[in-house]
Design an enzyme around this catalytic site. Structure first.
Site, short mmCIF file in Angstrom:
data_model
loop_
_atom_site.label_atom_id
_atom_site.label_comp_id
_atom_site.label_asym_id
_atom_site.label_seq_id
_atom_site.Cartn_x
_atom_site.Cartn_y
_atom_site.Cartn_z
N THR A 144 -68.47 -43.34 15.52
CA THR A 144 -69.46 -43.41 16.60
C THR A 144 -68.89 -44.19 17.79
OG1 THR A 144 -71.63 -44.30 17.22
CG2 THR A 144 -70.48 -45.49 15.51
N SER A 183 -76.00 -52.53 15.48
CA SER A 183 -77.00 -52.36 14.41
C SER A 183 -76.24 -52.34 13.09
CB SER A 183 -77.75 -51.03 14.57
OG SER A 183 -76.88 -49.94 14.27
N TYR A 185 -76.32 -49.97 10.96
CA TYR A 185 -75.69 -48.64 10.91
C TYR A 185 -74.35 -48.64 11.63
CZ TYR A 185 -74.26 -44.30 13.00
OH TYR A 185 -73.48 -43.27 13.48
N HIS A 186 -74.33 -49.13 12.88
CA HIS A 186 -73.06 -49.11 13.64
C HIS A 186 -72.02 -50.01 12.95
CE1 HIS A 186 -75.67 -47.54 17.00
NE2 HIS A 186 -74.61 -46.80 17.18
N LYS A 189 -69.95 -48.19 10.44
CA LYS A 189 -68.88 -47.35 11.02
C LYS A 189 -67.66 -48.21 11.36
CE LYS A 189 -71.15 -43.38 11.22
NZ LYS A 189 -70.78 -42.17 10.50
P1 NAD Z 1 -78.13 -36.29 9.47
O1 NAD Z 1 -78.85 -37.43 8.84
O2 NAD Z 1 -78.90 -35.19 10.06
O3 NAD Z 1 -77.11 -35.65 8.40
C1 NAD Z 1 -76.44 -36.41 7.42
C2 NAD Z 1 -76.48 -35.59 6.13
O4 NAD Z 1 -75.78 -36.31 5.11
C3 NAD Z 1 -77.90 -35.36 5.63
O5 NAD Z 1 -78.10 -34.00 5.37
C4 NAD Z 1 -78.00 -36.22 4.36
O6 NAD Z 1 -78.84 -35.65 3.39
C5 NAD Z 1 -76.53 -36.26 3.91
N1 NAD Z 1 -76.19 -37.46 3.13
C6 NAD Z 1 -76.41 -38.77 3.48
N2 NAD Z 1 -75.95 -39.57 2.50
C7 NAD Z 1 -75.43 -38.78 1.53
C8 NAD Z 1 -74.83 -39.03 0.26
N3 NAD Z 1 -74.69 -40.27 -0.22
N4 NAD Z 1 -74.39 -37.97 -0.46
C9 NAD Z 1 -74.53 -36.70 0.00
N5 NAD Z 1 -75.12 -36.40 1.18
C10 NAD Z 1 -75.57 -37.43 1.93
O7 NAD Z 1 -77.13 -36.93 10.54
P2 NAD Z 1 -76.30 -36.19 11.71
O8 NAD Z 1 -76.99 -36.43 12.98
O9 NAD Z 1 -75.96 -34.82 11.29
O10 NAD Z 1 -74.99 -37.10 11.70
C11 NAD Z 1 -73.87 -36.73 10.90
C12 NAD Z 1 -72.76 -37.76 11.08
O11 NAD Z 1 -72.38 -37.81 12.44
C13 NAD Z 1 -73.21 -39.17 10.71
O12 NAD Z 1 -72.18 -39.82 9.98
C14 NAD Z 1 -73.44 -39.85 12.03
O13 NAD Z 1 -73.17 -41.21 11.94
C15 NAD Z 1 -72.46 -39.13 12.94
N6 NAD Z 1 -72.92 -39.12 14.34
C16 NAD Z 1 -74.11 -38.53 14.68
C17 NAD Z 1 -74.54 -38.53 16.01
C18 NAD Z 1 -75.86 -37.94 16.44
O14 NAD Z 1 -76.22 -38.10 17.63
N7 NAD Z 1 -76.58 -37.24 15.58
C19 NAD Z 1 -73.72 -39.13 16.98
C20 NAD Z 1 -72.52 -39.73 16.61
C21 NAD Z 1 -72.13 -39.72 15.27
N1 USQ Z 2 -83.48 -45.10 24.14
C1 USQ Z 2 -84.48 -45.05 25.12
N2 USQ Z 2 -85.61 -44.38 24.83
C2 USQ Z 2 -85.82 -43.74 23.66
C3 USQ Z 2 -84.81 -43.79 22.67
C4 USQ Z 2 -83.66 -44.48 22.95
O1 USQ Z 2 -84.33 -45.60 26.21
O2 USQ Z 2 -86.89 -43.15 23.48
C5 USQ Z 2 -82.22 -45.80 24.44
C6 USQ Z 2 -81.81 -46.84 23.41
O3 USQ Z 2 -82.41 -48.10 23.70
C7 USQ Z 2 -80.30 -46.84 23.55
C8 USQ Z 2 -79.97 -45.41 23.96
O4 USQ Z 2 -81.19 -44.83 24.42
O5 USQ Z 2 -79.91 -47.68 24.59
C9 USQ Z 2 -79.41 -44.57 22.85
O6 USQ Z 2 -80.28 -44.58 21.72
P1 USQ Z 2 -80.26 -43.39 20.66
O7 USQ Z 2 -81.36 -43.63 19.69
O8 USQ Z 2 -80.22 -42.09 21.36
O9 USQ Z 2 -78.79 -43.56 20.01
P2 USQ Z 2 -78.20 -44.59 18.95
O10 USQ Z 2 -79.23 -45.45 18.35
O11 USQ Z 2 -77.05 -45.29 19.60
O12 USQ Z 2 -77.61 -43.65 17.82
C10 USQ Z 2 -77.27 -42.28 18.01
C11 USQ Z 2 -77.13 -41.65 16.63
C12 USQ Z 2 -75.99 -42.33 15.88
C13 USQ Z 2 -74.72 -42.26 16.71
C14 USQ Z 2 -74.92 -42.85 18.10
C15 USQ Z 2 -73.75 -42.56 19.01
O13 USQ Z 2 -78.35 -41.77 15.91
O14 USQ Z 2 -75.80 -41.66 14.63
O15 USQ Z 2 -73.69 -42.97 16.06
O16 USQ Z 2 -76.05 -42.18 18.72
S1 USQ Z 2 -73.53 -43.81 20.21
O17 USQ Z 2 -74.83 -44.14 20.81
O18 USQ Z 2 -72.62 -43.28 21.22
O19 USQ Z 2 -73.00 -44.98 19.52
#
Ligand code: NAD
Ligand code: USQ
Length: 381
Positions: A144, A183, A185-186, A189
């Site tokens: 991320t 967070s 979560y972050h 990573k």
């Molecule tokens: P998502 O939650 O929609 O998908 C994750 C999938 O992994 C789900 O289907 C869940 O059931 C499965 N999973 C979780 N834990 C598991 C386990 N222990 N065993 C098997 N399956 C498991 O999330 P997403 O938005 O598709 O994100 C996918 C990846 O990309 C994540 O690692 C996330 O951190 C990364 N990512 C997402 C975004 C975003 O904006 N969505 C941005 C940057 C990075």
């Molecule tokens: N935000 C708003 N209004 C909203 C929701 C969010 O202003 O209704 C703001 C948040 O405060 C934050 C920004 O928008 O400053 C981004 O929030 P987000 O929820 O869109 O993204 P984030 O929590 O950072 O997480 C998401 C994904 C995560 C991924 C990350 C990439 O859920 O899996 O790792 O984006 S990044 O942000 O580039 O680190």
């Protein structure tokens, strides 16, 4: 090529699996369906009506390409994971399977520990299984942008490694960019990155870590092939990401929820581009002996209030500034390098192009699933 997609039922994993199958790769999805279970736990869910995994796989095989499915928890069933890798003999494994919502990881003790246990143990299990079965398998992990923190403290954010000078020896070198998570979560990573450095150093594990920005949009060319293939779309305060939330809010006549003053700059990428980047990473593995390869998987940088303004201009939506539930900088400047994926052929789709289409799609198809109670449901931290 043979590819195992861990987390292939999720928002990024499903369209990526379809894209890879469409391009002729042989895809095996592994997922424990935990994300669908969390929908029930949070009483929220995808705005689109997603099909069961059984129906998804059936229709994908009829209309797209070869995709298989195995229900394995990669954090809890190491033997199942290792045996599957030994049986499939993949060229690459894509690791999407982590708990990915920052707000979810900050709800409380249960969610903090679940996020750490699931993400760290799962990702470590994958590395360990690869070195047991065949260390030449290419691991592609979704990292991320949040590992860097979102500041310009050290200038433009490079791809994983920072050029530094050691003052005492006047030596120039590169180090892994200092981790700065916002967070739990972050933070997972950031910890994943150390696992990769060690597995690479000791066993020569071939890793591509993709530091992805916020993914927006819902449909790709492949998910549009049949209603059963539709992608999930989160809009709630826990799993919904900012631009998709704004799209759903604009489509449902709810004012756009800008947190704080909206000065947060973040990197964004469209879901179709995300799948395309994964294809590029699969088809172009790192050279033998190359250090852990880190790419920033991003298309462009926007501020939160800038995004809200674009949507307001295009749709007439109102904008509301609400108290920020998160501990983060009220405003920041961000500049990000993305030369690595561009050098492999990535040509980003920029924002305006698909935005209005997504608003229309979400408005037309999903109004009945939109629940206003889920809009401001973020925990505070
Ligand atoms: P998502 O939650 O929609 O998908 C994750 C999938 O992994 C789900 O289907 C869940 O059931 C499965 N999973 C979780 N834990 C598991 C386990 N222990 N065993 C098997 N399956 C498991 O999330 P997403 O938005 O598709 O994100 C996918 C990846 O990309 C994540 O690692 C996330 O951190 C990364 N990512 C997402 C975004 C975003 O904006 N969505 C941005 C940057 C990075
Ligand atoms: N935000 C708003 N209004 C909203 C929701 C969010 O202003 O209704 C703001 C948040 O405060 C934050 C920004 O928008 O400053 C981004 O929030 P987000 O929820 O869109 O993204 P984030 O929590 O950072 O997480 C998401 C994904 C995560 C991924 C990350 C990439 O859920 O899996 O790792 O984006 S990044 O942000 O580039 O680190």
């Amino acid at each position: 090529m043979k590819v195992i997609v861990l987390g292939g039922d999720g928002f990024c994993g499903w369209p990526t699996s379809l894209k890879l199958a469409k391009e002729g790769h042989d895809v095996t999805i592994v997922d424990n369906l935990s994300r669908r279970a969390i929908d029930l736990e949070l009483s929220s869910g995808s705005l689109t009506n997603i099909a069961s995994i059984r129906d998804r796989i059936k229709v994908a095989n009829e209309k797209v390409g070869k995709i298989d499915f195995h229900n394995i928890d990669i954090a809890k069933d190491f033997a199942g994971l290792r045996n599957l890798i030994a049986e499939v003999k993949p060229d690459s494994i894509i690791q999407f399977a982590e708990q990915r919502a920052a707000p979810y990881s900050m709800i409380g003790d249960t969610e903090r520990r679940y996020t750490v246990d699931n993400n760290i143990v799962g990702t470590h299990n994958v590395c360990s299984a690869i070195v047991e079965v065949d260390p030449s398998i290419h691991l592609i992990h979704l990292g991320t942008m949040g590992v860097y923190g979102y500041s310009k403290e050290f200038g433009k954010i490079p791809e994983g490694y920072l050029d530094i000078e050691i003052k005492s020896t006047a030596q120039d070198t590169q180090i892994l960019y200092p981790a700065n998570p916002g967070s739990v979560y972050h933070m997972t990573k950031c910890l994943d990155q150390l696992i990769f450095q060690f597995y690479h150093k000791n066993w020569g594990l071939k890793v591509t870590d993709l530091h992805q920005g916020i993914v927006w949009g819902v449909e790709t060319a492949e998910t549009k092939l049949d209603p059963v293939l539709v992608n999930r779309f989160d809009y709630d305060g826990v799993y919904g990401t900012v631009l998709n939330r704004f799209i759903s809010q604009a489509a449902n006549d709810v004012p756009l929820t800008v947190y704080g003053i909206g000065g947060q700059e973040r990197a964004f990428i469209h879901i179709a581009d995300s799948a395309r980047c994964l294809q590029l990473a699969v088809e172009n593995p790192p050279a033998d002996g190359e250090r852990v390869r880190i790419f920033n998987q991003v298309s462009e940088v926007q501020s939160v209030k800038g995004l809200a303004q674009i949507l307001a201009d295009q749709t007439g939506a109102k904008v509301q500034f609400v108290d920020n539930p998160r501990k983060e900088l009220a405003e920041n400047e961000l500049e990000v390098a993305n030369d690595g994926l561009r050098s492999l052929g990535f040509e980003p789709v920029l924002l305006n192009t698909d935005l209005i289409e997504d608003v229309k799609f979400i408005g037309n198809e999903t109004k009945h699933n939109f629940d206003k109670a889920n809009v401001l449901s973020s925990p505070k931290w």
